[in-house]
Design an enzyme around this catalytic site. Structure first.
Site, short mmCIF file in Angstrom:
data_model
loop_
_atom_site.label_atom_id
_atom_site.label_comp_id
_atom_site.label_asym_id
_atom_site.label_seq_id
_atom_site.Cartn_x
_atom_site.Cartn_y
_atom_site.Cartn_z
N GLU A 120 0.91 -1.14 -0.13
CA GLU A 120 -0.07 -0.09 -0.16
C GLU A 120 0.80 1.26 0.00
OE1 GLU A 120 -1.90 -0.09 3.89
OE2 GLU A 120 -2.72 -1.96 3.32
N LYS A 122 2.44 4.50 1.45
CA LYS A 122 2.62 4.87 2.98
C LYS A 122 2.30 6.43 2.97
CE LYS A 122 5.65 4.84 6.70
NZ LYS A 122 5.85 6.08 7.25
N ASP A 124 1.96 9.99 3.72
CA ASP A 124 2.85 10.91 4.81
C ASP A 124 1.88 12.09 5.23
OD1 ASP A 124 5.25 11.91 5.84
OD2 ASP A 124 6.00 12.79 4.04
N TYR A 230 -6.61 2.27 6.85
CA TYR A 230 -6.06 1.09 6.42
C TYR A 230 -5.56 -0.16 7.30
CZ TYR A 230 -2.32 3.78 8.96
OH TYR A 230 -1.72 4.82 9.83
N LYS A 318 11.02 2.57 2.62
CA LYS A 318 10.99 4.37 2.51
C LYS A 318 11.83 4.82 1.21
CE LYS A 318 10.30 6.60 6.09
NZ LYS A 318 10.46 6.74 7.52
N CYS A 412 25.18 45.26 -13.22
CA CYS A 412 25.64 43.76 -13.64
C CYS A 412 27.02 43.54 -13.51
CB CYS A 412 25.33 43.97 -15.27
SG CYS A 412 26.09 42.26 -15.77
N CYS A 415 29.01 43.51 -16.65
CA CYS A 415 29.53 44.65 -17.64
C CYS A 415 29.32 46.06 -16.76
CB CYS A 415 28.49 44.76 -18.68
SG CYS A 415 26.85 45.02 -18.40
N CYS A 430 20.15 42.40 -16.82
CA CYS A 430 21.14 43.61 -17.34
C CYS A 430 20.54 43.77 -18.61
CB CYS A 430 22.42 42.66 -17.32
SG CYS A 430 23.67 43.57 -18.54
N CYS A 435 26.36 43.01 -23.40
CA CYS A 435 27.09 42.51 -22.14
C CYS A 435 28.06 41.28 -22.30
CB CYS A 435 25.82 42.10 -21.15
SG CYS A 435 26.65 41.27 -19.34
#
Ligand code: IVH
Length: 676
Positions: A120, A122, A124, A230, A318, A412, A415, A430, A435
């Site tokens: 099944e 699991k 969380d 479950y 897991k 920048c 540049c 920029c 550049c």
């Protein structure tokens, strides 16, 4: 803490004591305060290590060791509720080997009786115990320490999918399940909290815990929690013989049972199934952190019984950690080919989902501000599938005062020109088209594997070519001679000739690669392929209207708009003209509709292929009329497997799907006869 096992009792006692302190602290943070500082996987490592030491040195085990109890004490605020039968936890398996060992223990304990497992999801969330008397839900409690939990009846009653009255129920029934928060609800809740300036929940599980443990049930009601049941604890007046019967019975009573369960007789098939969910988990509307494997026969379960903490007839498989805690050592800013400034965190290297991570993208300034990420902060990072790791949150509670707040530079970094942020956009850009960073990144992209695929032209050579003034744009590459190349630092005559030949060869790469190489916003390998196949000639792409573009399969309005804008720019048209003069092919042969050898065939790619990248393989399969899917199913025709192929390969074997290596795929692409 060292990973080495203690050498004597004295050392074992001291290491165990230290581990217990640490585990107790984190249990308190997790169970009582709903504010974990470490991930589940890291917690599991601590527990496993303590268990290992206590197994090797039983004399150091204490009665109050966390290995001897299930969870934390019930918190103040809710009344205690003793569970009619204790609520157990589960032992963990992290690998196929762990599952095999579990299977061997089960089979050993059953003296060779036939074995069936139910597997099944699991979920969380948080374990819950529901007490039904004559079909009426009379009380519900969290797990607490396994014997006594918190009475959260009022809050549990707010769960819409949970009936308060059952059809044809026995006089007494204790039902076990998991309360969880669906992903959508989690996102909605966090967005609302963000708007209200409240702290965000790290994940749906913490949000579910925080919501269920609200003292005001009205608050819980606003947060759409859900439940899957479950199992059954104490019962009166019913006889069941297997776990699968139990699940069906619970569903018949009107309770919500997760239908994603399957029965297996072989542990290898169980492991395949578990691994297959590792990839598919993100498609679910709820979080799972693994799968639970349960012996189906209830008689078998009774025979195997329990250890102090866990059933011997069940185990949790897991998934590897997708989260880890590390520290931000620095933040640096990269200027991309579109001029966007992207801050990147330099992290203390940490293991995460099977790789060592030392960088994480911080996206933009808003992201850093929202999460309040500072240089020096401890942070929780996350990685899902093949996605680049991301910082989920900073652990501000661990700050020492030496952390520094980061702001993006106003100029920048490459540049020195002004950086702007357009209204409605989160990116700082920029805007200097000249550049050097933008030019450089644009060229890196142009020559890259999925683009023009020019061998030998790595970032170092491209940078040297730009710096020496040999090239200013992509079209210049085609007029560079081997002689000029050989004058670059660390470039021999032979490699210069090779690079020049590779550049020349790329002229014939074709429209699909070229369209991708041009770096048109939102046009990835796939869209470039679609455009090239549809139009066949760049002249036609140039003239295509927004409507014509959106009529093409998989070309949405965002891509269409960007393509139209790209070809409206004089600079871009000039570059294309220059490429044309240099002899670069601007067309693509239309696929021969009578020769699409892979029409109707679905492929799944897994692992690393020796020469083709994933996108190259995908593009070639698609060009031959085939489709590439993300997961293996009965509908898959072929699985193409390379090195380090994962569970998809196992699944293909299990389903008897033909498996190809790269060589065989290439053969298939050339012929119109089906191999294998
Ligand atoms: S069976 C004795 N089945 O996982 C059997 N547990 O790590 C005990 N969980 O406490 C649990 N999905 O909170 C079981 N399908 C499932 C589950 C499940 C989630 C949780 C549950 C349990 C924890 C054990």
């Amino acid at each position: 803490m060292s990973e080495k096992l203690p050498g004597n009792t004295e050392e074992a006692a001291s290491v165990a004591a230290e581990l217990r302190k640490e585990i107790n602290y984190h249990s308190q943070r997790y169970y009582v305060e709903d504010a974990p500082e470490i991930t589940d996987a890291q917690f599991d490592v601590l527990m496993r290590r303590l268990l290992q030491i206590e197994t090797l040195f039983p004399e150091v085990t204490t009665a109050d060791s966390p290995t001897q109890k299930v969870g934390a004490q019930p918190a103040a605020g809710f009344g205690p509720m003793a569970h009619p039968t204790p609520m157990f936890s589960l032992g963990n398996a992290f690998s196929r080997e762990d599952l095999r060992a579990f299977d061997a223990r089960v089979r050993g304990g059953l003296d060779g009786l036939p074995v069936e497992y139910v597997v099944e999801h699991k979920i969380d969330g948080l374990a819950i115990n529901l007490i039904f008397e004559n079909g009426r839900l009379v009380r519900s409690a969290t797990r607490g320490d396994g014997q006594v939990g918190e009475d959260v009846s009022a809050n549990v009653r707010t769960i819409k999918s949970l009936p308060h009255r059952l059809q044809d129920a026995p006089p007494f029934l204790e039902v076990r399940g998991e309360v969880y928060m669906p992903r959508k609800e989690f996102e909605r809740l966090n967005a609302a909290r963000e708007a209200a300036g409240e702290t965000l929940f790290a994940n749906p599980r913490n949000a579910a815990a925080g919501s269920l443990r609200q003292l005001d049930a009205c608050v819980t009601a606003e947060r759409a929690l859900d439940i899957f049941v479950y199992g059954i604890g104490a019962r009166e007046g019913i006889a069941l013989s297997s776990h699968s019967d139990t699940l069906n019975y619970l569903a018949k009573l009107g309770l919500k049972v997760n239908t994603n369960f399957q029965i297996f007789t072989e542990i290898e098939a169980v492991a395949d199934y578990c691994e297959s969910w590792m990839e598919r988990r993100s498609t679910l509307g709820y979080d799972i952190d693994g799968l639970v494997i349960k012996l189906n026969s209830l008689e078998g379960q009774r025979r195997l019984g329990f250890t102090a903490k866990d059933p011997r007839w069940a185990i949790a498989y897991k998934f590897p950690a997708e989260q880890a805690v590390t520290r931000v050592e620095d933040i640096f800013v990269r200027v991309g080919r579109t001029g966007v400034l992207t801050p990147t965190a330099i992290l203390q290297p940490v293991r995460l989902a099977g790789t060592t991570v030392s960088r994480a993208t911080l996206h933009n300034e808003d992201f850093i501000k929202e999460k309040d990420i500072r240089i020096g902060d401890a942070v929780v990072i996350h990685k899902a599938g093949e996605i680049i790791p991301e910082v989920i949150r900073s652990l501000s509670e661990q700050r020492t005062g030496t952390e520094t707040i980061f702001t993006l530079p106003a100029e920048c970094p490459e540049c020195g020109q002004q950086v702007v942020r357009q209204v409605g956009e989160s990116a700082h850009k920029c805007i200097n088209p000249g550049c050097p960073a933008q030019q450089r990144e644009g060229l890196f992209h142009f020559v890259s594997r999925d683009a023009m695929n020019i061998d030998g032209l790595g970032p170092a050579v491209v940078t040297a070519m730009l710096e020496s003034g040999l090239v200013t744009d992509a079209a210049d590459l085609y007029s560079v001679t081997a002689e000029k190349l050989s004058k670059l630092e660390r470039m021999g005559v032979k490699s210069a000739a090779n690079v020049q030949a590779a550049i020349a060869a790329s002229k014939g790469a074709g429209l699909s690669r070229l369209l991708f190489a041009l770096g048109i916003r939102f046009v990835g390998v796939k869209a470039a392929g679609q455009l090239a196949r549809h139009f066949g000639d760049i002249e036609k792409v140039k003239e295509a209207s927004f409507e014509e573009l959106t009529a093409i399969d998989e070309i949405g309005p965002k891509i269409a708009e960007s393509v139209v804008a790209y070809f409206a720019s004089e600079d871009n048209l000039e570059l294309i003209e220059k490429l044309h003069r240099a002899g670069v092919k601007l067309t693509e042969e239309k696929p021969d509709e009578t020769n699409v050898p892979l029409a109707g065939k679905t492929f799944v790619l897994t692992g690393t292929l020796p020469t083709l990248t994933r996108s190259e393989a995908t593009a070639r399969i698609e060009a031959a009329g085939g489709k590439v899917a993300g997961s293996v199913s009965k509908k898959t025709h072929y699985v193409v497997a390379g090195e380090e192929a994962g569970s998809k390969l196992d699944k293909a074997r299990q389903l008897g799907i033909p498996i190809l290596d790269e060589q065989e795929l290439l053969l298939l692409l050339q012929t119109d006869t089906t191999v294998v």
